[in-house]
Design an enzyme around this catalytic site. Sequence first.
Site, short mmCIF file in Angstrom:
data_model
loop_
_atom_site.label_atom_id
_atom_site.label_comp_id
_atom_site.label_asym_id
_atom_site.label_seq_id
_atom_site.Cartn_x
_atom_site.Cartn_y
_atom_site.Cartn_z
N LYS A 189 1.21 -0.91 0.13
CA LYS A 189 -0.30 0.13 0.10
C LYS A 189 0.92 1.23 0.23
CE LYS A 189 -1.57 2.45 2.84
NZ LYS A 189 -0.84 3.86 3.50
N THR A 200 9.15 1.51 0.89
CA THR A 200 8.04 2.03 1.01
C THR A 200 6.52 1.94 1.75
OG1 THR A 200 7.02 3.54 -0.70
CG2 THR A 200 7.26 1.08 -0.97
N GLU A 287 -0.51 10.25 -5.94
CA GLU A 287 -2.25 10.84 -5.26
C GLU A 287 -1.79 12.20 -6.70
OE1 GLU A 287 -2.44 11.03 -0.12
OE2 GLU A 287 -1.17 12.08 -1.45
#
Length: 415
Positions: A189, A200, A287
Amino acid sequence: MRITAWRMELETSPLALPFPHMPPIAGVTVRVAQARYKDWDRADLTYIELAEGTSVAGVFTQSACASSEVELGRANIDQGSARALIVNAGNANAFTGYRGREAVEAIMAQTAAHLGCAGEEVFVSSTGVIGVPLPKDKARDGLAAAFSSEEASWKDAAIAIGTTDTFPKGAHASAMIGDTRVELVGIIKGSGMIAPDMATMLGYIFTDAAVAPAFLQELLRTANAKTYSCITVDGDTSTSDTVLAFATGKAGNTRIENFDSPGADAFAAALTDLCRQLAQLVVRDGEGASKFITLRVSGAADDDSARRVGLAIANSPLVKTAIAGEDANWGRVVMAVGKAGEPADRDKLSIAFGGIYAARDGLPVEDYDEAPVAEHLKSDEIDLAVELGIGAGRATVWTCDLTHGYISINADYRS
């Protein structure tokens, strides 16, 4: 649609890849449950039970403000065995002091009692909003529900560990160890707060191969340096970054102890390939991202220097916004190389977009035609190459562009 803390409710990233077929791994049982850490109607607690004798390896964030989950994971990884993994989504449990640590220790104790194992063999991760202690009652009830829930799929688990992710992320690889085929699968994720100096966000790898814990740790560290530590979305390193690898040994191969063991090279290559797939999926869900950027740096003083130059370029808001705007402004790349703090020679620098050089040996290319470069920048897969011309060092870094979507998502993250 109003931005929420769970981007699964938003439009899927245009760079998303479909969730792959991932085989079950012998010795691994996956379950999910609702702990209701946030006001949402979804599973947010993942419980993965591991067979006795499972080897474990891990890499963790270097953040000075790491969560209790990370601190306890670091402390327990050296004992080399694991019986369970618990992942909480919606609450990072970071910067929460003794209350946060008590919550993690309670989860470890509850799981250890359920399995009849040592608490040190239970690994816990949490992800979400920083500064709110993980509610012990919700964790206790959610975990109890998970113990008795039906088995879940890899995709179920990949969805359950997500926070701002817009699509579930998984990958699969395999290797031959002698006459034995071993399988490797992974889920991860991550979407924002991505600039790892170890790994990460949250990533988990499972294999049925028999691998000694110390060698698994060596292989994971090496793979991390080439994959997780070569991605960035926004230049921010999480307090909770964790990647764990679990090897159950159920494939029946002769245990891999070191690189002299049969099949060691093949397994190492498969592990690195799996990690690369997972790391790139995080960038694809950056994002607000609309473009996936592969940045290749060559001719650096050494490989580490090449990586640092690459990350300086990849983290530059000016470079990322230029690519978002499909502007072939190679001067911004020159700027980023110059600020990296690594050996560089202006008069040897070359820059190419999509294999087309805009600058060579410190000068603009004569009769440079920007049209094909502009056309390349219209695609959602961007290739950027930088040659420093001073050594043999090279590295590949993956990042995404920076759009208005990133601001919108993060401005309303806690809503």
